[in-house]
Enzyme design. Structure first.
Site, PDB file in Angstrom:
ATOM      1  N   HIS A 119       0.819  -1.217   0.000  1.00 46.93           N
ATOM      2  CA  HIS A 119       0.000   0.000   0.000  1.00 46.93           C
ATOM      3  C   HIS A 119       0.854   1.269   0.000  1.00 46.93           C
ATOM      4  O   HIS A 119       0.394   2.326   0.435  1.00 46.93           O
ATOM      5  CB  HIS A 119      -0.967  -0.004   1.192  1.00 46.93           C
ATOM      6  N   CYS A 130       1.464  17.977 -11.183  1.00 44.13           N
ATOM      7  CA  CYS A 130       2.660  18.027 -12.043  1.00 44.13           C
ATOM      8  C   CYS A 130       3.621  16.869 -11.798  1.00 44.13           C
ATOM      9  O   CYS A 130       4.715  16.845 -12.369  1.00 44.13           O
ATOM     10  CB  CYS A 130       3.386  19.358 -11.862  1.00 44.13           C
ATOM     11  N   CYS A 147       2.815  21.628  -3.302  1.00 40.22           N
ATOM     12  CA  CYS A 147       3.848  21.548  -4.337  1.00 40.22           C
ATOM     13  C   CYS A 147       4.255  22.970  -4.723  1.00 40.22           C
ATOM     14  O   CYS A 147       3.494  23.921  -4.509  1.00 40.22           O
ATOM     15  CB  CYS A 147       3.256  20.834  -5.545  1.00 40.22           C
TER      16      CYS A 147
HETATM   17  P1  OAD Z   1      -7.382  -4.058  10.219  1.00 42.28           P
HETATM   18  O1  OAD Z   1      -7.589  -2.975  11.224  1.00 42.28           O
HETATM   19  O2  OAD Z   1      -8.472  -4.356   9.281  1.00 42.28           O
HETATM   20  O3  OAD Z   1      -7.029  -5.427  10.974  1.00 42.28           O
HETATM   21  C1  OAD Z   1      -6.062  -5.475  11.993  1.00 42.28           C
HETATM   22  C2  OAD Z   1      -6.003  -6.896  12.504  1.00 42.28           C
HETATM   23  O4  OAD Z   1      -4.965  -6.973  13.466  1.00 42.28           O
HETATM   24  C3  OAD Z   1      -7.297  -7.376  13.185  1.00 42.28           C
HETATM   25  O5  OAD Z   1      -7.619  -8.655  12.694  1.00 42.28           O
HETATM   26  C4  OAD Z   1      -6.911  -7.419  14.670  1.00 42.28           C
HETATM   27  O6  OAD Z   1      -7.566  -8.490  15.366  1.00 42.28           O
HETATM   28  C5  OAD Z   1      -5.431  -7.676  14.593  1.00 42.28           C
HETATM   29  N1  OAD Z   1      -4.651  -7.179  15.744  1.00 42.28           N
HETATM   30  C6  OAD Z   1      -4.818  -6.045  16.455  1.00 42.28           C
HETATM   31  N2  OAD Z   1      -3.853  -5.914  17.382  1.00 42.28           N
HETATM   32  C7  OAD Z   1      -3.046  -6.978  17.241  1.00 42.28           C
HETATM   33  C8  OAD Z   1      -1.852  -7.408  17.894  1.00 42.28           C
HETATM   34  N3  OAD Z   1      -1.287  -6.710  18.879  1.00 42.28           N
HETATM   35  N4  OAD Z   1      -1.304  -8.569  17.494  1.00 42.28           N
HETATM   36  C9  OAD Z   1      -1.860  -9.313  16.490  1.00 42.28           C
HETATM   37  N5  OAD Z   1      -2.965  -8.949  15.840  1.00 42.28           N
HETATM   38  C10 OAD Z   1      -3.552  -7.798  16.206  1.00 42.28           C
HETATM   39  O7  OAD Z   1      -6.008  -3.707   9.465  1.00 42.28           O
HETATM   40  P2  OAD Z   1      -5.444  -4.311   8.096  1.00 42.28           P
HETATM   41  O8  OAD Z   1      -5.870  -5.717   7.915  1.00 42.28           O
HETATM   42  O9  OAD Z   1      -4.003  -3.990   8.037  1.00 42.28           O
HETATM   43  O10 OAD Z   1      -5.672   0.143   3.556  1.00 42.28           O
HETATM   44  O11 OAD Z   1      -6.197  -3.411   7.057  1.00 42.28           O
HETATM   45  C11 OAD Z   1      -5.893  -3.534   5.697  1.00 42.28           C
HETATM   46  C12 OAD Z   1      -6.032  -2.218   5.017  1.00 42.28           C
HETATM   47  O12 OAD Z   1      -7.272  -1.601   5.365  1.00 42.28           O
HETATM   48  C13 OAD Z   1      -5.022  -1.167   5.411  1.00 42.28           C
HETATM   49  O13 OAD Z   1      -3.786  -1.332   4.761  1.00 42.28           O
HETATM   50  C14 OAD Z   1      -5.682   0.104   5.000  1.00 42.28           C
HETATM   51  C15 OAD Z   1      -7.057  -0.186   5.562  1.00 42.28           C
HETATM   52  O14 OAD Z   1      -8.106   0.469   4.974  1.00 42.28           O
HETATM   53  C16 OAD Z   1      -5.932   1.283   2.895  1.00 42.28           C
HETATM   54  O15 OAD Z   1      -6.149   2.329   3.477  1.00 42.28           O
HETATM   55  C17 OAD Z   1      -5.914   1.129   1.397  1.00 42.28           C
END
Ligand code: OAD
Length: 250
Positions: A119, A130, A147
């Site tokens: 990402h 630009c 910019c």
């Molecule tokens: P999420 O917030 O959707 O998921 C985070 C996950 O981490 C959940 O399943 C939690 O249970 C887990 N979690 C939280 N704390 C933890 C810990 N200490 N140890 C282990 N697990 C833990 O985040 P992502 O899956 O990264 O994209 O989300 C994916 C994408 O959604 C991001 O990159 C972002 C977001 O919208 C964009 O903005 C394009």
């Protein structure tokens, strides 16, 4: 849990190619809240209003209110044992590559070299008008970074509605197709196309090791070994278990 960690360590030591897919949960112990858990970023900022490329184009000043807040949290963050432990696995030759959805640079700061930023990365800013590029720290302090052509700059992170950087997508697909083991760490795996990586790897025969505080939709469908707990604690134990079973490849 001890037995599950032992199984995961054996799968990693026995695998010719191990990769990882990580998400925001990996950085929670560094003080960066995730997106979808209680208290996560999307509780405060509706992604439809703040995280789409259309929203940025329509009202970049508004989107920068969220970006500034994220930047303040990420800037002070340090790698935690999940980052350093994965860096150590890589150094020992047991983790080939980390595909991360995070934009915080903490895997690299934790010692990993082979990181695919699916990402993007928040360290640079681009002008949509630009195409000029800037380092984010060059522009820090300005209310809304602009910019020299006058347009408001956008961080080089992927907003909803934007394409994944071509090279990141391509390399991730190839690695997922070839991996013998995949660690899925701290991600809810609901955002596409990153969330296709576990099923591609599974289809091609990889052992899926999931590490998460909570069960996800993967847990009962494609996960082979589910290690429930905080990524920092589990990875630290996993690294020890890997060390016990192997002299190291690197
Ligand atoms: P999420 O917030 O959707 O998921 C985070 C996950 O981490 C959940 O399943 C939690 O249970 C887990 N979690 C939280 N704390 C933890 C810990 N200490 N140890 C282990 N697990 C833990 O985040 P992502 O899956 O990264 O994209 O989300 C994916 C994408 O959604 C991001 O990159 C972002 C977001 O919208 C964009 O903005 C394009």
């Amino acid at each position: 849990m001890e037995e599950l960690i032992a199984r995961a360590a054996e799968a990693i030591v026995g695998s010719e190619l191990t990769i990882a897919l990580t998400g925001a949960g990996v950085s929670v112990e560094s003080g960066i809240p995730d997106f979808r858990s209680a208290g996560g970023l999307w509780e405060k900022f509706d992604p439809a209003e703040y995280a789409t490329i259309e929203a940025f184009r329509a009202d970049p000043e508004k989107v920068w209110r969220m970006l500034r807040e994220m930047d303040a949290v990420v800037r002070g963050a340090k790698p935690n044992p999940a980052h350093t432990g994965m860096g150590e696995l890589e150094r020992m030759g047991y983790l080939h590559c980390i595909i991360t959805q995070n934009v915080d640079n903490l895997h690299q700061e934790g010692g990993a070299r082979n990181v695919i930023e699916y990402h993007g990365n928040a360290a640079t800013l681009s002008c949509l008008s630009c195409n000029e590029k800037y380092r984010a720290d060059e522009k820090r302090g300005n209310e809304t970074p602009r910019c020299r052509c006058g347009a408001i700059l956008k961080p080089d992170v992927v907003f909803f509605g934007e394409a994944i950087p071509y090279d990141a997508m391509n390399r991730s697909f190839q690695l997922a197709s070839a991996a013998k083991a995949l660690m899925v760490v701290g991600t809810s795996a609901v955002v596409s196309p990153a969330n296709t990586i576990p099923s591609i790897a599974k289809r091609n025969g990889a052992v899926i090791i999931e590490i998460n505080m909570e069960r996800t939709h993967l847990t009962d469908s494609i996960t082979d070994i589910f290690l429930q707990g905080s990524a920092g604690q589990i990875i630290a134990r996993l690294v020890e278990a890997v060390k016990e079973r192997a002299g190291g490849k690197g």
